[in-house]
Design a protein around this motif. Structure first.
Motif: not given
Length: 91
Positions: A4, A6, A8-9, A13, A56, A60, A64
C-alpha cells in the motif's frame, strides 16, 4: 515493503474488505441484525469525515474500483460512496 502506498490506502482497503464481507454474508454466517448494525455504524463513522477526508476516501475508492477485477466487488466499490453516505443520492 508494504503493498500500500499509504496508511490511508491500507485502512481504506481494510474497511472495504470488512464491509464487503458483512454485506455479502448469508444469514447463516452472520446475524442479519448484527450485519445491519455494523453497516450502519460504518456509515455513521464515515458521515463524520471532514470534506477533505471524504474527498480523499472518494479518490481512493475510485482507484480501488478501477483496479478491481471481480465484477461484483467492483460494483460494491462503485456503489460504496452512495451506500455509505459519502455523496448525495441522485434525485
Amino acid at each position: 515493503m508494504s503493498e500500500y502506498p499509504s496508511l490511508t490506502r491500507a485502512l481504506a482497503e481494510g474497511l472495504v474488505n470488512v464491509l464487503w464481507f458483512v454485506e455479502s454474508c448469508e444469514d447463516e454466517q452472520m446475524d442479519p441484525d448484527d450485519a445491519v448494525r455494523v453497516l450502519e455504524d460504518a456509515a455513521h463513522l464515515l458521515s463524520g469525515l471532514s470534506a477533505g477526508q471524504r474527498d480523499e476516501l472518494l479518490d481512493l475508492l475510485d482507484g480501488m474500483a478501477a483496479e478491481e477485477t471481480d465484477p461484483e466487488r467492483r460494483e460494491f466499490l462503485e456503489d460504496f460512496p452512495e451506500g455509505f453516505g459519502l455523496v448525495d443520492e441522485p434525485a
